[in-house]
Design a protein around this motif. Structure first.
Motif, PDB file in Angstrom:
ATOM      1  N   PRO A 149     -11.821  -4.018  -9.104  1.00 55.98           N
ATOM      2  CA  PRO A 149     -10.446  -3.968  -8.596  1.00 55.98           C
ATOM      3  C   PRO A 149     -10.105  -2.580  -8.042  1.00 55.98           C
ATOM      4  O   PRO A 149      -9.435  -2.471  -7.019  1.00 55.98           O
ATOM      5  N   GLU A 150     -10.623  -1.527  -8.674  1.00 53.93           N
ATOM      6  CA  GLU A 150     -10.315  -0.164  -8.217  1.00 53.93           C
ATOM      7  C   GLU A 150     -10.994   0.122  -6.878  1.00 53.93           C
ATOM      8  O   GLU A 150     -10.394   0.730  -5.987  1.00 53.93           O
ATOM      9  N   GLN A 151     -12.261  -0.307  -6.755  1.00 55.86           N
ATOM     10  CA  GLN A 151     -12.972  -0.098  -5.476  1.00 55.86           C
ATOM     11  C   GLN A 151     -12.247  -0.837  -4.348  1.00 55.86           C
ATOM     12  O   GLN A 151     -12.073  -0.307  -3.252  1.00 55.86           O
ATOM     13  N   ALA A 152     -11.849  -2.073  -4.626  1.00 56.55           N
ATOM     14  CA  ALA A 152     -11.169  -2.856  -3.594  1.00 56.55           C
ATOM     15  C   ALA A 152      -9.828  -2.208  -3.254  1.00 56.55           C
ATOM     16  O   ALA A 152      -9.500  -2.026  -2.073  1.00 56.55           O
ATOM     17  N   GLN A 153      -9.068  -1.840  -4.272  1.00 55.08           N
ATOM     18  CA  GLN A 153      -7.751  -1.239  -4.036  1.00 55.08           C
ATOM     19  C   GLN A 153      -7.860   0.032  -3.189  1.00 55.08           C
ATOM     20  O   GLN A 153      -7.049   0.264  -2.296  1.00 55.08           O
ATOM     21  N   GLN A 154      -8.895   0.838  -3.469  1.00 49.57           N
ATOM     22  CA  GLN A 154      -9.078   2.077  -2.697  1.00 49.57           C
ATOM     23  C   GLN A 154      -9.185   1.787  -1.198  1.00 49.57           C
ATOM     24  O   GLN A 154      -8.542   2.437  -0.377  1.00 49.57           O
ATOM     25  N   VAL A 155      -9.997   0.778  -0.862  1.00 52.40           N
ATOM     26  CA  VAL A 155     -10.177   0.457   0.556  1.00 52.40           C
ATOM     27  C   VAL A 155      -8.894  -0.185   1.112  1.00 52.40           C
ATOM     28  O   VAL A 155      -8.474   0.125   2.234  1.00 52.40           O
ATOM     29  N   HIS A 156      -8.270  -1.042   0.306  1.00 54.51           N
ATOM     30  CA  HIS A 156      -7.026  -1.667   0.771  1.00 54.51           C
ATOM     31  C   HIS A 156      -5.958  -0.612   1.074  1.00 54.51           C
ATOM     32  O   HIS A 156      -5.205  -0.752   2.032  1.00 54.51           O
ATOM     33  N   ALA A 157      -5.916   0.427   0.255  1.00 51.95           N
ATOM     34  CA  ALA A 157      -4.911   1.482   0.482  1.00 51.95           C
ATOM     35  C   ALA A 157      -5.188   2.200   1.807  1.00 51.95           C
ATOM     36  O   ALA A 157      -4.261   2.538   2.548  1.00 51.95           O
ATOM     37  N   VAL A 158      -6.461   2.391   2.113  1.00 48.80           N
ATOM     38  CA  VAL A 158      -6.837   3.026   3.388  1.00 48.80           C
ATOM     39  C   VAL A 158      -6.392   2.132   4.558  1.00 48.80           C
ATOM     40  O   VAL A 158      -5.812   2.604   5.543  1.00 48.80           O
ATOM     41  N   LEU A 159      -6.663   0.831   4.422  1.00 50.26           N
ATOM     42  CA  LEU A 159      -6.305  -0.104   5.500  1.00 50.26           C
ATOM     43  C   LEU A 159      -4.779  -0.175   5.655  1.00 50.26           C
ATOM     44  O   LEU A 159      -4.257  -0.217   6.767  1.00 50.26           O
ATOM     45  N   ARG A 160      -4.087  -0.179   4.525  1.00 54.30           N
ATOM     46  CA  ARG A 160      -2.617  -0.240   4.581  1.00 54.30           C
ATOM     47  C   ARG A 160      -2.070   0.988   5.318  1.00 54.30           C
ATOM     48  O   ARG A 160      -1.186   0.873   6.167  1.00 54.30           O
ATOM     49  N   ALA A 161      -2.629   2.145   5.006  1.00 56.30           N
ATOM     50  CA  ALA A 161      -2.146   3.377   5.654  1.00 56.30           C
ATOM     51  C   ALA A 161      -2.418   3.317   7.157  1.00 56.30           C
ATOM     52  O   ALA A 161      -1.579   3.710   7.978  1.00 56.30           O
ATOM     53  N   GLN A 162      -3.582   2.800   7.516  1.00 60.28           N
ATOM     54  CA  GLN A 162      -3.925   2.691   8.937  1.00 60.28           C
ATOM     55  C   GLN A 162      -2.961   1.726   9.644  1.00 60.28           C
ATOM     56  O   GLN A 162      -2.513   1.991  10.768  1.00 60.28           O
ATOM     57  N   LEU A 163      -2.624   0.638   8.983  1.00 61.37           N
ATOM     58  CA  LEU A 163      -1.698  -0.331   9.580  1.00 61.37           C
ATOM     59  C   LEU A 163      -0.282   0.250   9.663  1.00 61.37           C
ATOM     60  O   LEU A 163       0.428   0.030  10.646  1.00 61.37           O
ATOM     61  N   ARG A 164       0.101   1.013   8.655  1.00 63.01           N
ATOM     62  CA  ARG A 164       1.443   1.629   8.673  1.00 63.01           C
ATOM     63  C   ARG A 164       1.576   2.606   9.834  1.00 63.01           C
ATOM     64  O   ARG A 164       2.623   2.702  10.458  1.00 63.01           O
ATOM     65  N   ALA A 165       0.486   3.305  10.111  1.00 59.39           N
ATOM     66  CA  ALA A 165       0.529   4.262  11.221  1.00 59.39           C
ATOM     67  C   ALA A 165       0.640   3.531  12.554  1.00 59.39           C
ATOM     68  O   ALA A 165       1.110   4.089  13.544  1.00 59.39           O
ATOM     69  N   ALA A 166       0.213   2.250  12.585  1.00 57.29           N
ATOM     70  CA  ALA A 166       0.207   1.497  13.839  1.00 57.29           C
ATOM     71  C   ALA A 166       1.446   0.639  14.035  1.00 57.29           C
ATOM     72  O   ALA A 166       1.784   0.283  15.158  1.00 57.29           O
ATOM     73  N   SER A 167       2.104   0.277  12.944  1.00 56.78           N
ATOM     74  CA  SER A 167       3.209  -0.664  13.072  1.00 56.78           C
ATOM     75  C   SER A 167       4.282  -0.396  12.027  1.00 56.78           C
ATOM     76  O   SER A 167       3.974  -0.172  10.847  1.00 56.78           O
ATOM     77  N   ALA A 168       5.530  -0.478  12.474  1.00 54.64           N
ATOM     78  CA  ALA A 168       6.646  -0.280  11.545  1.00 54.64           C
ATOM     79  C   ALA A 168       6.744  -1.447  10.564  1.00 54.64           C
ATOM     80  O   ALA A 168       7.380  -1.338   9.522  1.00 54.64           O
ATOM     81  N   ASN A 169       6.104  -2.568  10.927  1.00 55.95           N
ATOM     82  CA  ASN A 169       6.199  -3.756  10.070  1.00 55.95           C
ATOM     83  C   ASN A 169       4.925  -4.015   9.272  1.00 55.95           C
ATOM     84  O   ASN A 169       4.661  -5.139   8.851  1.00 55.95           O
ATOM     85  N   ALA A 170       4.151  -2.969   9.053  1.00 57.51           N
ATOM     86  CA  ALA A 170       2.832  -3.145   8.428  1.00 57.51           C
ATOM     87  C   ALA A 170       2.922  -3.728   7.030  1.00 57.51           C
ATOM     88  O   ALA A 170       1.991  -4.388   6.572  1.00 57.51           O
ATOM     89  N   ASP A 171       4.044  -3.513   6.360  1.00 56.58           N
ATOM     90  CA  ASP A 171       4.098  -3.976   4.974  1.00 56.58           C
ATOM     91  C   ASP A 171       4.163  -5.484   4.853  1.00 56.58           C
ATOM     92  O   ASP A 171       3.956  -6.035   3.782  1.00 56.58           O
TER      93      ASP A 171
END
Ligand code: PGA
Length: 247
Positions: free
Chosen positions: A178-200
């Motif tokens: 779960p920690e390994q997956a969460q780490q990558v998910h957090a990276v992807l979330r940050a990348q999406l947030r930088a691209a879109s105001a509606n990333a969440d």
């Protein structure tokens, strides 16, 4: 809070008889699932599965979609055709297609774009191989794969679903912790947030040997919004347990 999404990927498995018994068993147990549920079936069975799922909470997904609208593309299936069978989601860029069918990041991005153009939500798969992980390249690889999709889709990117599927965990019984997956998910979330105001509002799924035993721990990570399930989606009891874990 957004609803979690549990999507089954049947891959190249099934028959008219086994599809019917599998879906009937799932429908009998799914009740009023509080998460979103979909099954990605082989395209020749879309009509059969559409009929079986009619009026239920379970939605239909395709395992792939053509990058083109229509025309001389032998063997391909257009998004407009998938729509005629009630397809709501299409998996794009699954590692098996990247690996065995040579799909590039650009092809995957074009497929995601076609899906959005047809009103189908693309489930965009990203993930590193074991060699890439061991070389410390996980973040670089998944960011590159997602960047192509962001680049091609602009602000529409908030309409996609992303599935992080480490290639070394697919069908191997080895799950990312779960920690390994969460780490990558957090990276992807940050990348999406930088691209879109509606990333969440974008659902980030984890895939790779998710099963009834590990689903709860994975699905309780802050940036894991669901699962893309292969092997365990071929057994009604397992799939239903995962759906219950997402509630
Ligand atoms: P698995 O497959 O659950 O069998 O590892 C997941 C996938 O390939 O989507």
């Amino acid at each position: 809070m957004k609803k979690k999404l549990i999507a089954g990927n049947w891959k190249m498995n099934g028959s008219l008889a086994t599809n019917e018994s599998l879906l009937r068993a799932m429908l009998a147990g799914v009740g009023q699932a509080t998460c979103r549920v979909a099954v990605a079936v082989p395209s020749v069975y879309l009509a059969q599965c559409q009929a079986l799922l009619a009026g239920s909470v379970m939605e239909l997904a395709a395992q792939d979609i053509a990058a083109h609208e229509a025309g001389a593309y032998t063997g391909e299936i257009a998004g407009s055709m998938l729509r005629e069978f009630g397809v709501r989601y299409a998996i794009v860029g699954h590692s098996e297609r990247r690996q065995y069918h040579g799909e590039s990041d650009e092809t995957v991005a074009a497929k995601a774009q076609r899906a959005l153009g047809c009103g189908i939500t693309p489930i965009v798969c990203v993930g590193e191989t074991l060699a890439e992980r061991e070389a410390g390249k996980t973040v670089e690889v998944v960011k590159r794969q997602l960047a192509a999709v962001i680049h091609a889709n602009g602000h529409c990117v908030s309409e996609i679903v992303v599935a992080y599927e480490p290639v070394w965990a697919i069908g191997t019984g080895k799950t990312a912790s779960p920690e390994q997956a969460q780490q990558v998910h957090a990276v992807l979330r940050a990348q999406l947030r930088a691209a879109s105001a509606n990333a969440d509002r974008i659902a980030l799924l984890y895939g790779g040997s998710m099963n009834p035993g590990n689903a709860k721990a994975l699905l309780s990570q802050p940036d894991i919004d669901g699962g893309l399930i292969g092997g365990a989606a071929l057994k009604a009891a397992d799939f239903l347990t995962i759906i219950a874990a997402a509630a």
